[in-house]
Scaffold this motif. Structure first.
Motif, PDB file in Angstrom:
ATOM      1  N   CYS A  30       0.679  -1.184  -0.170  1.00 28.00           N
ATOM      2  CA  CYS A  30       0.119  -0.239   0.041  1.00 28.00           C
ATOM      3  C   CYS A  30       0.972   1.271   0.075  1.00 28.00           C
ATOM      4  CB  CYS A  30      -0.865  -0.008   1.210  1.00 28.00           C
ATOM      5  SG  CYS A  30      -2.122   1.470   1.147  1.00 28.00           S
ATOM      6  N   HIS A 101       0.536   1.931   9.235  1.00 25.47           N
ATOM      7  CA  HIS A 101       2.108   2.362   9.183  1.00 25.47           C
ATOM      8  C   HIS A 101       2.350   3.025  10.385  1.00 25.47           C
ATOM      9  CE1 HIS A 101       2.464   0.851   4.986  1.00 25.47           C
ATOM     10  NE2 HIS A 101       3.470   0.305   5.423  1.00 25.47           N
ATOM     11  N   CYS A 124      -6.388   5.469   5.166  1.00 25.13           N
ATOM     12  CA  CYS A 124      -6.033   3.964   5.521  1.00 25.13           C
ATOM     13  C   CYS A 124      -7.454   3.343   5.949  1.00 25.13           C
ATOM     14  CB  CYS A 124      -5.161   4.136   6.899  1.00 25.13           C
ATOM     15  SG  CYS A 124      -4.325   2.530   6.798  1.00 25.13           S
TER      16      CYS A 124
HETATM   17  S1  SF4 Z   1      -0.829   4.077   6.537  1.00 20.59           S
HETATM   18 FE1  SF4 Z   1      -2.721   3.071   5.446  1.00 20.59          FE
HETATM   19  S2  SF4 Z   1      -3.159   4.121   3.743  1.00 20.59           S
HETATM   20 FE2  SF4 Z   1      -1.081   4.955   4.516  1.00 20.59          FE
HETATM   21  S3  SF4 Z   1       0.320   3.730   3.253  1.00 20.59           S
HETATM   22 FE3  SF4 Z   1       0.165   2.520   5.109  1.00 20.59          FE
HETATM   23  S4  SF4 Z   1      -1.428   0.917   4.779  1.00 20.59           S
HETATM   24 FE4  SF4 Z   1      -1.602   2.719   3.245  1.00 20.59          FE
END
Ligand code: SF4
Length: 217
Positions: A30, A101, A124
């Motif tokens: 992602c 993340h 997210c």
């Molecule tokens: S925090 Fe969520 S939306 Fe942002 S890159 Fe990570 S998985 Fe993707």
């Protein structure tokens, strides 16, 4: 060169699937917001698809970022203790975060937690929505404001709603303290009281899910 478009949405990365492992595998790639760039890895939810209860936190911390698993650091240890105190078996709980993340700022050699902003939480959200669609549990505990706002809207205030059961999209939701917030409380008496509140809210959720303390629903 045209300015880079801001990343604001995980949706293009979320596959159509009826499997949590497939969802987790896709989440590793992602780039729905900028947080992927400085984190070690995506920290997806963990637990069985037939879990009785879902617990949603804010985002992975430093230890979770390195381990690739949610709630394995200091906050996770508090969660484990409180779950045990409430008679809940963690293996029957699906544990995840509103943001997958680790967001951090450097302080000396340390990576200090930085709260995700509303745009990152919104970006997210498709992952959380996809997890909730696949996990059987219809009772969700939100730990802290970020999780609550992801599921209940930006105006939601956890401190005004302890113990309340809110109905949303066929689920029952209880919002309560995040274990990290409890760890940060300087006053031991306030810390103890908050732990009791967290334990009682988890117990209430477990009962709603059909469990009795010390039993699996
Ligand atoms: S925090 Fe969520 S939306 Fe942002 S890159 Fe990570 S998985 Fe993707």
């Amino acid at each position: 060169m045209p300015p880079k478009k801001p990343r604001t949405d995980a949706s293009p990365f979320v596959p159509e699937t009826r499997s949590l492992p497939a969802l987790e595998a896709a989440a590793r790639a992602c780039e729905g917001c900028d947080l992927f760039a400085r984190a070690t890895q995506t920290v997806f939810g963990q637990g069985p698809a037939d879990a009785a209860l879902v617990v949603v936190g804010e985002q992975p911390g430093d230890e979770e970022d390195k381990a690739g698993a949610p709630f394995v650091g200091p906050a996770g240890r508090v969660l484990d203790e409180v779950l045990a105190g409430a008679g809940i078996d963690r293996s029957r709980v699906y544990v995840t975060n509103a943001v997958k993340h680790f967001k951090w700022e450097p302080r000396g050699k340390r990576r200090m937690h930085s709260r995700p902003n509303a745009g990152e939480v919104t970006a997210c959200h498709p992952w959380l929505a996809a997890e909730l669609a696949l996990v059987a549990a219809k009772v969700v505990v939100c730990l802290g404001a970020t999780a609550a706002q992801s599921l209940l809207g930006n105006k939601f205030r956890v401190t005004q709603s302890f113990g309340q059961v809110l109905a949303r999209e066929g689920r029952q939701i209880i919002a309560t303290y995040h274990p990290s917030a409890i760890l940060r409380m300087p006053d031991p008496a306030a810390r103890d009281k908050a732990r009791e509140q967290l334990r009682d809210d988890l117990k209430r959720a477990w009962t709603l899910a059909g469990g009795e303390s010390g039993s699996a629903p």
